[in-house]
Write a protein that holds these residues in place. Structure first.
Motif, PDB file in Angstrom:
ATOM      1  N   UNK A  27       0.816  -1.210   0.000  1.00  0.00           N
ATOM      2  CA  UNK A  27       0.000   0.000   0.000  1.00  0.00           C
ATOM      3  C   UNK A  27       0.852   1.263   0.000  1.00  0.00           C
ATOM      4  N   UNK A  28       1.964   1.227   0.728  1.00  0.00           N
ATOM      5  CA  UNK A  28       2.878   2.370   0.723  1.00  0.00           C
ATOM      6  C   UNK A  28       3.387   2.629  -0.695  1.00  0.00           C
ATOM      7  N   UNK A  29       3.770   1.543  -1.377  1.00  0.00           N
ATOM      8  CA  UNK A  29       4.230   1.686  -2.761  1.00  0.00           C
ATOM      9  C   UNK A  29       3.111   2.225  -3.646  1.00  0.00           C
ATOM     10  N   UNK A  30       1.897   1.676  -3.462  1.00  0.00           N
ATOM     11  CA  UNK A  30       0.760   2.148  -4.250  1.00  0.00           C
ATOM     12  C   UNK A  30       0.479   3.619  -4.023  1.00  0.00           C
ATOM     13  N   UNK A  31       0.585   4.074  -2.780  1.00  0.00           N
ATOM     14  CA  UNK A  31       0.339   5.479  -2.479  1.00  0.00           C
ATOM     15  C   UNK A  31       1.371   6.399  -3.091  1.00  0.00           C
ATOM     16  N   UNK A  32       2.589   5.892  -3.256  1.00  0.00           N
ATOM     17  CA  UNK A  32       3.643   6.695  -3.873  1.00  0.00           C
ATOM     18  C   UNK A  32       3.528   6.711  -5.396  1.00  0.00           C
ATOM     19  N   UNK A  33       3.025   5.614  -5.961  1.00  0.00           N
ATOM     20  CA  UNK A  33       2.919   5.517  -7.416  1.00  0.00           C
ATOM     21  C   UNK A  33       1.682   6.222  -7.969  1.00  0.00           C
ATOM     22  N   UNK A  34       0.599   6.252  -7.182  1.00  0.00           N
ATOM     23  CA  UNK A  34      -0.679   6.764  -7.678  1.00  0.00           C
ATOM     24  C   UNK A  34      -0.585   8.234  -8.069  1.00  0.00           C
ATOM     25  N   UNK A  35      -1.204   8.545  -9.183  1.00  0.00           N
ATOM     26  CA  UNK A  35      -1.244   9.933  -9.655  1.00  0.00           C
ATOM     27  C   UNK A  35      -2.580  10.607  -9.371  1.00  0.00           C
ATOM     28  N   UNK A  36      -3.609   9.815  -9.107  1.00  0.00           N
ATOM     29  CA  UNK A  36      -4.902  10.360  -8.686  1.00  0.00           C
ATOM     30  C   UNK A  36      -5.648   9.269  -7.927  1.00  0.00           C
ATOM     31  N   UNK A  37      -6.820   9.616  -7.396  1.00  0.00           N
ATOM     32  CA  UNK A  37      -7.569   8.672  -6.566  1.00  0.00           C
ATOM     33  C   UNK A  37      -8.071   7.473  -7.370  1.00  0.00           C
ATOM     34  N   UNK A  38      -8.291   7.661  -8.663  1.00  0.00           N
ATOM     35  CA  UNK A  38      -8.742   6.551  -9.499  1.00  0.00           C
ATOM     36  C   UNK A  38      -7.704   5.435  -9.541  1.00  0.00           C
ATOM     37  N   UNK A  39      -6.432   5.802  -9.498  1.00  0.00           N
ATOM     38  CA  UNK A  39      -5.377   4.799  -9.523  1.00  0.00           C
ATOM     39  C   UNK A  39      -5.449   3.896  -8.292  1.00  0.00           C
ATOM     40  N   UNK A  40      -5.801   4.460  -7.154  1.00  0.00           N
ATOM     41  CA  UNK A  40      -5.925   3.658  -5.937  1.00  0.00           C
ATOM     42  C   UNK A  40      -7.044   2.635  -6.084  1.00  0.00           C
ATOM     43  N   UNK A  41      -8.150   3.052  -6.670  1.00  0.00           N
ATOM     44  CA  UNK A  41      -9.273   2.144  -6.881  1.00  0.00           C
ATOM     45  C   UNK A  41      -8.896   1.023  -7.838  1.00  0.00           C
ATOM     46  N   UNK A  42      -8.196   1.384  -8.908  1.00  0.00           N
ATOM     47  CA  UNK A  42      -7.779   0.385  -9.896  1.00  0.00           C
ATOM     48  C   UNK A  42      -6.875  -0.662  -9.250  1.00  0.00           C
ATOM     49  N   UNK A  43      -5.928  -0.229  -8.446  1.00  0.00           N
ATOM     50  CA  UNK A  43      -5.002  -1.158  -7.797  1.00  0.00           C
ATOM     51  C   UNK A  43      -5.732  -2.154  -6.911  1.00  0.00           C
ATOM     52  N   UNK A  44      -6.675  -1.650  -6.135  1.00  0.00           N
ATOM     53  CA  UNK A  44      -7.381  -2.502  -5.171  1.00  0.00           C
ATOM     54  C   UNK A  44      -8.399  -3.408  -5.845  1.00  0.00           C
ATOM     55  N   UNK A  45      -9.211  -2.835  -6.707  1.00  0.00           N
ATOM     56  CA  UNK A  45     -10.337  -3.574  -7.266  1.00  0.00           C
ATOM     57  C   UNK A  45      -9.966  -4.450  -8.458  1.00  0.00           C
ATOM     58  N   UNK A  46      -8.979  -4.025  -9.243  1.00  0.00           N
ATOM     59  CA  UNK A  46      -8.699  -4.731 -10.490  1.00  0.00           C
ATOM     60  C   UNK A  46      -7.365  -5.463 -10.507  1.00  0.00           C
ATOM     61  N   UNK A  47      -6.608  -5.351  -9.438  1.00  0.00           N
ATOM     62  CA  UNK A  47      -5.354  -6.108  -9.342  1.00  0.00           C
ATOM     63  C   UNK A  47      -5.389  -7.046  -8.143  1.00  0.00           C
ATOM     64  N   UNK A  48      -5.624  -6.477  -6.958  1.00  0.00           N
ATOM     65  CA  UNK A  48      -5.588  -7.299  -5.748  1.00  0.00           C
ATOM     66  C   UNK A  48      -6.732  -8.305  -5.674  1.00  0.00           C
ATOM     67  N   UNK A  49      -7.952  -7.828  -5.853  1.00  0.00           N
ATOM     68  CA  UNK A  49      -9.100  -8.718  -5.687  1.00  0.00           C
ATOM     69  C   UNK A  49      -9.114  -9.876  -6.677  1.00  0.00           C
ATOM     70  N   UNK A  50      -8.822  -9.646  -7.975  1.00  0.00           N
ATOM     71  CA  UNK A  50      -8.772 -10.805  -8.884  1.00  0.00           C
ATOM     72  C   UNK A  50      -7.734 -11.843  -8.473  1.00  0.00           C
ATOM     73  N   UNK A  51      -6.572 -11.375  -7.985  1.00  0.00           N
ATOM     74  CA  UNK A  51      -5.557 -12.311  -7.535  1.00  0.00           C
ATOM     75  C   UNK A  51      -6.048 -13.142  -6.361  1.00  0.00           C
ATOM     76  N   UNK A  52      -6.812 -12.500  -5.471  1.00  0.00           N
ATOM     77  CA  UNK A  52      -7.350 -13.234  -4.327  1.00  0.00           C
ATOM     78  C   UNK A  52      -8.393 -14.257  -4.778  1.00  0.00           C
TER      79      UNK A  52
END
Length: 263
Positions: free
Chosen positions: A164-189
């Motif tokens: 999450x720390x890495x994600x917060x540093x990489x994100x350029x807007x709030x949409x990027x945070x949503x994409x990381x959580x919903x479309x990367x993490x959850x499918x892997x789970x």
């Protein structure tokens, strides 16, 4: 609650914990509602039509995976949002100019976020137990390996707080945070053996699944609850511990370089 941190790091840790505890309805209500739906649909409705998996009723087999899903989602979300929000509103500069070392800064963000993940995991476990009680299956919900459960219950949210720390540093807007959580993490789970056992997969798919780190998390927590695992829990613990150390090291290095933190 000092976690062995010096005074300055404890102050930052306290701020981060209070930030989500003060908004407890936003912190705990969404995973509560989501998991009530998960247990209702998958555990009760579909579970009544699915045979036992590896000797366990489906709702019981499902519980550890949903605990993992809740822990990693909330740990990642908390760390990434806190870092990005601080960047967005520029108050993270106060942290950067404080006498804290970079490792202490990272530790405060990671510990606060991991704690949120643990709290949500406990909440989801309680919801699962309540559903099994309604179904008359409470006797089948146990903590077969408490030490393993504690170990995985700490390492999993810590790992994803680091991500999450890495994600917060990489994100350029709030949409990027949503994409990381919903479309990367959850499918892997979802492909990490939350809803099925690896033993039900054909050989090649089972081997490919072992490349997914989520498999080791779900399997480890399942072993802690049920005493059953598809992968040696010691192997899972070693893999996840090594990955956690590597991710935290990257976090500290990114803070040292000011990546995403300074213009």
């Amino acid at each position: 609650m000092s976690f062995g941190l010096p005074v300055g790091a404890r102050a930052l840790l306290k701020r981060e914990i209070q930030r989500y505890l003060r908004r407890y309805t936003n912190t705990f209500a969404p995973p509560l509602i989501t998991n009530v739906l998960y247990f209702s649909v998958f555990g009760v409705i579909l579970g009544g039509r699915i045979d036992q998996i590896q000797g366990f009723d489906y709702i019981v087999f499902l519980l550890p995976g949903l605990v993992v899903l809740g822990m990693i989602s909330n740990a990642f979300e908390n760390a990434s949002f806190s870092i990005f929000h601080g960047r967005w509103n520029e108050y993270i500069h106060e942290t950067l100019t404080s006498p804290l070392s970079y490792s202490q800064m990272v530790a405060a963000y990671v510990v606060a976020s991991a704690l949120r993940g643990v709290l949500v995991g406990v909440l989801i476990a309680a919801i699962g137990v309540a559903f099994t009680l309604v179904n008359g299956q409470i006797a089948t919900v146990t903590i077969a390996q408490p030490l393993y459960l504690a170990a995985f219950g700490l390492i999993v949210p810590t790992l994803f707080s680091g991500f999450g720390v890495i994600g917060g540093l990489l994100a350029e807007d709030f949409d990027h945070l949503t994409v990381m959580n919903q479309f990367i993490l959850r499918p892997l789970v979802f492909f990490g053996a939350v809803f099925y056992s690896l033993e039900t997969l054909p050989g090649v798919w089972r081997d490919l699944s072992l490349l997914n780190p989520m498999v080791y998390m779900v399997d480890g927590v399942r072993y802690g609850f049920l005493g059953y695992s598809d992968v040696d829990p010691c192997v899972s613990l070693v893999v996840l511990s090594a990955l956690t150390i590597a991710v935290l090291f990257v976090d500290v290095q990114l803070f040292k370089r000011g990546y995403g933190l300074t213009d």
